[in-house]
Design a protein around this motif. Structure first.
Motif, PDB file in Angstrom:
ATOM      1  N   GLY A 125       0.827  -1.209   0.000  1.00  0.00           N
ATOM      2  CA  GLY A 125       0.000   0.000   0.000  1.00  0.00           C
ATOM      3  C   GLY A 125       0.856   1.252   0.000  1.00  0.00           C
ATOM      4  O   GLY A 125       1.886   1.306  -0.678  1.00  0.00           O
ATOM      5  N   GLN A 126       0.472   2.216   0.794  1.00  0.00           N
ATOM      6  CA  GLN A 126       1.218   3.474   0.916  1.00  0.00           C
ATOM      7  C   GLN A 126       2.273   3.410   2.024  1.00  0.00           C
ATOM      8  O   GLN A 126       2.889   4.416   2.346  1.00  0.00           O
ATOM      9  N   ASP A 127       2.449   2.233   2.600  1.00  0.00           N
ATOM     10  CA  ASP A 127       3.283   2.100   3.789  1.00  0.00           C
ATOM     11  C   ASP A 127       4.644   1.469   3.529  1.00  0.00           C
ATOM     12  O   ASP A 127       5.268   0.897   4.420  1.00  0.00           O
ATOM     13  N   LYS A 159       4.170   2.478  10.193  1.00  0.00           N
ATOM     14  CA  LYS A 159       2.999   2.370   9.312  1.00  0.00           C
ATOM     15  C   LYS A 159       2.870   0.970   8.720  1.00  0.00           C
ATOM     16  O   LYS A 159       1.768   0.436   8.602  1.00  0.00           O
ATOM     17  N   GLY A 160       4.003   0.385   8.335  1.00  0.00           N
ATOM     18  CA  GLY A 160       3.974  -0.953   7.763  1.00  0.00           C
ATOM     19  C   GLY A 160       3.480  -1.976   8.766  1.00  0.00           C
ATOM     20  O   GLY A 160       2.653  -2.833   8.450  1.00  0.00           O
ATOM     21  N   ASP A 162       1.606  -1.390  11.389  1.00  0.00           N
ATOM     22  CA  ASP A 162       0.183  -1.122  11.610  1.00  0.00           C
ATOM     23  C   ASP A 162      -0.659  -1.685  10.470  1.00  0.00           C
ATOM     24  O   ASP A 162      -1.734  -2.246  10.703  1.00  0.00           O
ATOM     25  N   ARG A 163      -0.175  -1.539   9.229  1.00  0.00           N
ATOM     26  CA  ARG A 163      -0.924  -2.041   8.076  1.00  0.00           C
ATOM     27  C   ARG A 163      -1.118  -3.556   8.163  1.00  0.00           C
ATOM     28  O   ARG A 163      -2.219  -4.059   7.927  1.00  0.00           O
ATOM     29  N   ASN A 166      -3.568  -4.389  10.986  1.00  0.00           N
ATOM     30  CA  ASN A 166      -4.939  -3.962  10.707  1.00  0.00           C
ATOM     31  C   ASN A 166      -5.562  -4.597   9.466  1.00  0.00           C
ATOM     32  O   ASN A 166      -6.784  -4.716   9.385  1.00  0.00           O
ATOM     33  N   GLU A 167      -4.743  -4.984   8.501  1.00  0.00           N
ATOM     34  CA  GLU A 167      -5.279  -5.477   7.224  1.00  0.00           C
ATOM     35  C   GLU A 167      -5.075  -6.971   6.981  1.00  0.00           C
ATOM     36  O   GLU A 167      -5.860  -7.582   6.268  1.00  0.00           O
TER      37      GLU A 167
END
Length: 172
Positions: A125-127, A159-160, A162-163, A166-167
């Motif tokens: 993603g954006q991470d 962020k990575g 967390d991604r 969470n995903e």
């Protein structure tokens, strides 16, 4: 799985097989470029290279063997430690159906640079940083950016992680 004791001079790649599709030669070429700017940089390559394969020939031709730690058949515990120690994880693949190593690196809190190969951009993603598949210079530039900017790298590490939680975790 996260550990903040990163080695600032260590990048890591994995290659589940020594085939052109995994893009190892592009990572090795990028590593060679990076060593000009970061002479103490080391590469940890997880995977078994063919003794007469293109990747091994390139390592020999560029005289990179002393700066590359090559491991195969590592335990899950060692793999987690290796992800945790790396300052940047690189997935140079030309195509991946999912990209589990990139997700594992992100879960470990390691900043990732991946290619546009297959599903890798969807995993990251954006991470993380996404560069064109088969572009050694773009890989080197992206890794150098993260090595030169610890704040950016730390942001992507968090962020990575967390991604993935969470995903892609079992709970999600």
């Amino acid at each position: 799985m996260q550990n903040r004791a990163k080695d600032p001079n260590r990048i890591m790649i994995t290659a589940s097989s020594d085939t052109a599709l995994k893009g190892v030669i592009f990572a090795i070429e990028a590593f060679s470029l990076l060593r000009k700017q970061f002479p103490d940089l080391r590469l940890r390559l997880i995977g078994k290279l063919k003794p007469e394969g293109e990747a091994q020939k390139l390592i020999n031709r560029l005289d990179l063997a002393p700066a590359i730690d090559n491991h195969s058949r590592v335990s899950q515990e060692d793999l987690v430690s290796y992800y945790n120690e790396a300052s940047v994880f690189v997935s140079p693949s030309l195509y991946e159906g999912f990209g589990l190593p990139a997700a594992e690196a992100m879960a470990s809190g390691t900043a990732v640079v991946v290619t546009t190969g297959g599903a890798l951009p969807e995993v990251v993603g954006q991470d993380g940083i996404v560069v064109p598949a088969g572009d050694s210079k773009a890989l080197a530039f992206a890794v150098a950016d993260l090595l030169n900017d610890p704040e950016h790298r730390a942001g992507l590490e968090q962020k990575g992680r967390d991604r993935i939680v969470n995903e892609f975790s079992w709970a999600a």
